[in-house]
Structures are given as structure tokens and as C-alpha cells.
Scaffold this active site. Structure first.
Site, PDB file in Angstrom:
ATOM      1  N   ALA A   1      -5.062   4.845  -0.832  1.00 35.52           N
ATOM      2  CA  ALA A   1      -5.502   5.054  -0.096  1.00 35.52           C
ATOM      3  C   ALA A   1      -3.432   5.332   1.282  1.00 35.52           C
ATOM      4  CB  ALA A   1      -6.585   4.556   1.080  1.00 35.52           C
TER       5      ALA A   1
ATOM      6  N   ASP B   1     -11.650  -5.679  -4.881  1.00 32.53           N
ATOM      7  CA  ASP B   1     -11.755  -5.063  -5.840  1.00 32.53           C
ATOM      8  C   ASP B   1     -12.686  -6.165  -7.380  1.00 32.53           C
ATOM      9  OD1 ASP B   1     -11.250  -2.442  -4.828  1.00 32.53           O
ATOM     10  OD2 ASP B   1      -9.072  -2.736  -5.247  1.00 32.53           O
TER      11      ASP B   1
ATOM     12  N   TRP C   1     -16.738  -0.714  -7.688  1.00 31.06           N
ATOM     13  CA  TRP C   1     -15.876  -2.186  -7.924  1.00 31.06           C
ATOM     14  C   TRP C   1     -15.116  -2.366  -6.679  1.00 31.06           C
ATOM     15  CZ3 TRP C   1     -14.061   2.247  -9.823  1.00 31.06           C
ATOM     16  CH2 TRP C   1     -12.747   2.948  -9.341  1.00 31.06           C
TER      17      TRP C   1
ATOM     18  N   HIS D   1      -7.595  -3.344   2.544  1.00 31.08           N
ATOM     19  CA  HIS D   1      -7.575  -4.076   2.095  1.00 31.08           C
ATOM     20  C   HIS D   1      -5.840  -4.368   2.355  1.00 31.08           C
ATOM     21  CE1 HIS D   1      -8.783  -4.065  -2.059  1.00 31.08           C
ATOM     22  NE2 HIS D   1      -8.337  -2.525  -2.143  1.00 31.08           N
TER      23      HIS D   1
ATOM     24  N   GLN E   1       1.246  -1.258   0.236  1.00 27.65           N
ATOM     25  CA  GLN E   1      -0.277   0.015  -0.007  1.00 27.65           C
ATOM     26  C   GLN E   1       0.697   1.174   0.225  1.00 27.65           C
ATOM     27  OE1 GLN E   1      -3.191  -0.622  -0.146  1.00 27.65           O
ATOM     28  NE2 GLN E   1      -3.424   1.709  -0.947  1.00 27.65           N
TER      29      GLN E   1
ATOM     30  N   SER F   1      -6.066   1.556   3.775  1.00 28.60           N
ATOM     31  CA  SER F   1      -6.402   0.775   2.919  1.00 28.60           C
ATOM     32  C   SER F   1      -7.006  -0.907   4.041  1.00 28.60           C
ATOM     33  CB  SER F   1      -5.415   0.813   1.819  1.00 28.60           C
ATOM     34  OG  SER F   1      -6.461  -0.182   1.044  1.00 28.60           O
TER      35      SER F   1
ATOM     36  N   GLU G   1     -16.360   4.259  -5.658  1.00 28.91           N
ATOM     37  CA  GLU G   1     -15.585   3.407  -6.297  1.00 28.91           C
ATOM     38  C   GLU G   1     -16.502   2.118  -6.369  1.00 28.91           C
ATOM     39  OE1 GLU G   1     -12.192   2.256  -4.056  1.00 28.91           O
ATOM     40  OE2 GLU G   1     -11.018   3.991  -5.036  1.00 28.91           O
TER      41      GLU G   1
END
Length: 254
Positions: free
Chosen positions: A159, A173, A225, A166, A147, A164, A223
């Protein structure tokens, strides 16, 4: 009149004077006995009072009180939901427990998520397939270091490291394969597959994390996705809010 006749008449007179008839004497009426419950009749049990659930304090609207690096090695959590954003970051010391997920992917070597998110994602992909949509993952877990590299390249779309979703392995995503072609980005959002995911995501515990026109709340532009796993109950609750955002539901800043 003989002595016997006189005696009989005298007895009769005495009986009449005492109120007792001779030939038509009426026996006193006995009161009817009150019927009693048969020993075999079951006695109805007393109703069981309905327990009153304990009132739990409102957890939404909690403040992030983490101050030290050691404290920020763990995520800010509200009502059991871990929050990751520019105001609620974690350090590189945060390492979630991850599992590999056997689903279609594109542009990444593998898909790793936390176990709850992994199971839910597989179930959602399978249902989408039955509904005629082939979904693929374009991004799942990303480390703090990854990241950081992405953020150096793009401060707008990426981010900050530690901010993030993630990094905890709770976000994916998504894209779709349609007629052999990859449908991704904003195209995925307007596609039939993207609409299907938005419509059914909450059934599997996912939310569209950054809806359109909600940057003021989420801090991130739309976003279509990016889907975040929060669990079925929370996902359905978020869907009932006016903005359909996690921030509005948890009453926190992004």
C-alpha cells in the site's frame, strides 16, 4: 273492659297504623359497609415508564473532509473506526500509541500494536493454541518510512505510505506453524489454521480485511493473511454484510 285494657288496645292500634309491628316488628336492614383497604395492605407503585433511548444520527456514509496536512495527521474516522486506504491516507506526522505483544512471530524483531488490538490478539492466539493451531505474526506495526520503502519496491502488493493499516498498529499478517513448517500467504488461507481464524476472528474484534473477489470495494486483492482489529461489535456487524467488507458496512469508498 277496664281502663287499662282500653289504653293497651288503643296503643296497639296506633302502632299498627304507623307501620310498626308489636310482636313481629322488623328492624330495617342496614346496607353492608363497603370494605376498605387495610392500612397494612401495600399500595402497588405506579409503573416506571421505559426510557426511550435518544436517537443518534446515522454515522455511516460520512465523507472525508480532511484537506490540509495538519488535518491528515489524524485518521479519517467513521462511527469510531479509523479508516486507512488509498483514499483515506495519513501523513508521516501520525504516531499511534503502541505496546509490545508477546506472541510468536516470524521474520520480524517484535510485534507492536495498539493496546486493544494487542489484548485481543493474545486472547485469539491462546484460544487457537487450545484448538490445535499455532499462529505466528509475520507483520504488525509498520512506520510511515518503512511503508514508503516497501511501496518503492512493489506498487502492486504494498500500500502507499499513509494508506496501510499497519501504520496505526491495528493490523497483523498471520501465518501458522504446522508440523514444524511455516504455512503462510495463500497457503495459510486454505489451511486449517486459516479457516479457524476466519471463523473466530470476529469474536476477538478482528476481520479478514481483504476478502476474495472484493477488490472493487476494498481496492486490494485478496489477502487471506491480513486481519484488522475493529472491535467485537463492528467485526460482528461487518460479518453480517453481503460482502463482509468494512467499506460496505461503513458505506465508504476504499
Amino acid at each position: 273492659m277496664s281502663l287499662r285494657a282500653v289504653t293497651t288496645a288503643t296503643i296497639t292500634v296506633l302502632l299498627l297504623c304507623s307501620g310498626i309491628g308489636v310482636a313481629h316488628a322488623t328492624e330495617p336492614t342496614s346496607p353492608s359497609p363497603t370494605p376498605s383497604a387495610s392500612p397494612s395492605d401495600p399500595v402497588p407503585p405506579a409503573p416506571t415508564p421505559t426510557p426511550t433511548p435518544p436517537t443518534s444520527p446515522e454515522c455511516r456514509g460520512a465523507a472525508d473532509t480532511r484537506r490540509t496536512s495538519k488535518q491528515r495527521a489524524k485518521p479519517f474516522t467513521v462511527c469510531g473506526v479509523a479508516v486507512f486506504s488509498r483514499h483515506h491516507r495519513v501523513t508521516a506526522a501520525y504516531h499511534p500509541k503502541l505496546v509490545s505483544v508477546a506472541v510468536k512471530r516470524n521474520g520480524i524483531s517484535g510485534v507492536r500494536l495498539q493496546s486493544g488490538a494487542a489484548k485481543a490478539l493474545k486472547a485469539m492466539f491462546a484460544k487457537a493454541k487450545k484448538s490445535g493451531h499455532t499462529l505466528v505474526v509475520r507483520s504488525a506495526y509498520r512506520s510511515y518510512a518503512t511503508q514508503k520503502r516497501l511501496y518503492r519496491r512493489d506498487h502492486v502488493l504494498a500500500a502507499m505510505p499513509g494508506a496501510s493499516e499497519h501504520q496505526p498498529g491495528l493490523a497483523v499478517d498471520l501465518a501458522a506453524i504446522r508440523k514444524g513448517r511455516l504455512v503462510r500467504g495463500y497457503g495459510f488461507g486454505s489451511s486449517a489454521a486459516g479457516r479457524w481464524v476466519r471463523r473466530h476472528a470476529a469474536e476477538y474484534g478482528f476481520i479478514l480485511r481483504y476478502p476474495n473477489h472484493q477488490k472493487a470495494l476494498t481496492g486490494i486483492p485478496s489477502e487471506p493473511w491480513h486481519f484488522r482489529y475493529v472491535g467485537v461489535d463492528v467485526a460482528k456487524a461487518v460479518a453480517t454484510t453481503k460482502t463482509k467488507t468494512l467499506e460496505r458496512y461503513l458505506r465508504i469508498k476504499s
